[in-house]
Design an enzyme around this catalytic site. Structure first.
Site, mmCIF file in Angstrom:
data_model
loop_
_atom_site.group_PDB
_atom_site.id
_atom_site.type_symbol
_atom_site.label_atom_id
_atom_site.label_comp_id
_atom_site.label_asym_id
_atom_site.label_seq_id
_atom_site.Cartn_x
_atom_site.Cartn_y
_atom_site.Cartn_z
ATOM 1 N N HIS A 44 -14.608 2.216 -2.013
ATOM 2 C CA HIS A 44 -13.585 1.247 -1.595
ATOM 3 C C HIS A 44 -12.485 1.892 -0.749
ATOM 4 O O HIS A 44 -11.424 1.307 -0.581
ATOM 5 C CB HIS A 44 -12.968 0.565 -2.827
ATOM 6 C CG HIS A 44 -13.904 -0.427 -3.477
ATOM 7 N ND1 HIS A 44 -13.679 -0.964 -4.736
ATOM 8 C CD2 HIS A 44 -15.061 -0.981 -3.051
ATOM 9 C CE1 HIS A 44 -14.678 -1.797 -5.038
ATOM 10 N NE2 HIS A 44 -15.528 -1.815 -4.036
ATOM 11 N N CYS A 70 -6.838 2.712 12.552
ATOM 12 C CA CYS A 70 -6.291 1.750 13.505
ATOM 13 C C CYS A 70 -7.139 0.486 13.503
ATOM 14 O O CYS A 70 -8.366 0.561 13.621
ATOM 15 C CB CYS A 70 -6.264 2.369 14.897
ATOM 16 S SG CYS A 70 -5.794 1.179 16.158
ATOM 17 N N ASN A 72 -15.645 1.456 -21.931
ATOM 18 C CA ASN A 72 -14.616 0.536 -21.421
ATOM 19 C C ASN A 72 -13.844 -0.016 -22.609
ATOM 20 O O ASN A 72 -14.378 -0.092 -23.718
ATOM 21 C CB ASN A 72 -15.272 -0.624 -20.643
ATOM 22 C CG ASN A 72 -14.346 -1.227 -19.601
ATOM 23 O OD1 ASN A 72 -13.773 -0.505 -18.788
ATOM 24 N ND2 ASN A 72 -14.189 -2.534 -19.624
ATOM 25 N N TYR A 92 0.815 -1.224 0.000
ATOM 26 C CA TYR A 92 0.000 0.000 0.000
ATOM 27 C C TYR A 92 0.844 1.267 0.000
ATOM 28 O O TYR A 92 0.435 2.277 -0.562
ATOM 29 C CB TYR A 92 -1.023 -0.021 1.150
ATOM 30 C CG TYR A 92 -2.164 -0.927 0.764
ATOM 31 C CD1 TYR A 92 -3.092 -0.519 -0.191
ATOM 32 C CD2 TYR A 92 -2.264 -2.213 1.256
ATOM 33 C CE1 TYR A 92 -4.100 -1.372 -0.619
ATOM 34 C CE2 TYR A 92 -3.270 -3.069 0.842
ATOM 35 C CZ TYR A 92 -4.177 -2.637 -0.101
ATOM 36 O OH TYR A 92 -5.164 -3.476 -0.541
#
Ligand code: OAD
Length: 235
Positions: free
Chosen positions: A106, A114, A199, A53
């Protein structure tokens, strides 16, 4: 004024240099999805998950919004409160482009929370000297504010209301594979919306689309936005 809703996926950020998920055999930067995007994966190897991440966060900071993102800010300028943008993307590019009516269902790379007390901190404020950043309130492990597989997306109630009241649903750069987002087109359609998608490839949920435009978001979205503004006015 007509209500216009936009749903975006990874394809809209592809021209900003951020790789989509399903273009590499189900692997994200050589990791299996369940290793880096699930609570179980984090419990097993938090250092690996944070490395992943951190890299994605840095990549999002290095990227710039592209013409498709900017076209959506024009749409919001014209349609104001009648406009809503739902995104599956966590890169923050819609907000950086200037959209404000954004539902990041998302989560977002720029935030962390935390895993014990759930208090939130900006990713830029985290102390990575220990490999896993620690919560300054309770000492628990911080985690990225991303909705992982097996977790419930954000804003589902608000999104349901928006979809039921929209006249248009514009679906941009998403494969239509991951639920619940892949099912939004059905709700909008059942409640009477016109459904339009752009798309590169035909999305999985093609049968619920009134119009499908194969191609790149950066090229097609500005044209579609111009038409919507021309035909349905706005400000
Ligand atoms: P995908 O990677 O599944 O799909 C992206 C789609 O964008 C593909 O169908 C590509 O063909 C298309 N595409 C690529 N470049 C494009 C371009 N320049 N213009 C138009 N289309 C383009 O990504 P998502 O549908 O967003 O979840 O994936 C949905 C969710 O699955 C993600 O939010 C993520 C992932 O697991 C979480 O992180 C929770």
């Amino acid at each position: 004024m007509k209500n216009i809703t936009v749903l975006t996926g990874a394809g809209i950020s592809a021209e900003s240099g951020i790789r989509t998920f399903r273009d590499s055999d189900g692997l994200w930067e050589n990791h299996r999805v369940e290793d880096v995007a699930s609570p179980q994966g984090f419990a097993k190897n938090p250092v690996l998950v944070w490395d992943f991440y951190k890299a994605r966060y840095q990549q999002s900071l290095d990227a710039e919004p592209n013409p498709a993102h900017y076209a959506l800010t024009r749409l919001e300028e014209h349609f104001g409160d009648s406009f809503n943008l739902i995104t599956q993307n966590v890169d923050g590019l819609h907000i950086r482009a200037g959209n404000t009516r954004v539902y990041e269902m998302h989560g977002r790379l720029a935030m962390a929370f935390c895993s014990s007390c759930r208090s939130k901190t900006a990713t830029s404020e985290l102390d990575f000297s220990q490999k896993i950043p620690i919560c300054t309130t309770c000492g628990g492990n911080m985690r990225a504010d991303i909705v992982w597989f097996g977790e419930i997306p954000y804003y589902l109630y608000e999104i349901d209301e928006i979809l039921k009241n929209t006249d248009f649903l514009l679906i941009l750069g998403t494969s239509g594979v991951v639920y619940p987002a892949a099912g939004f087109v059905m709700t909008a359609k059942i409640f009477g919306a016109t459904t339009i998608a752009v798309n590169l490839e035909e999305p999985e949920n093609r049968r619920y689309l009134d119009e499908f435009y194969p191609g790149k978001c950066g090229e097609l979205v500005p044209q579609i936005v111009d038409k919507l503004i021309q035909n349905y006015g706005g400000r």
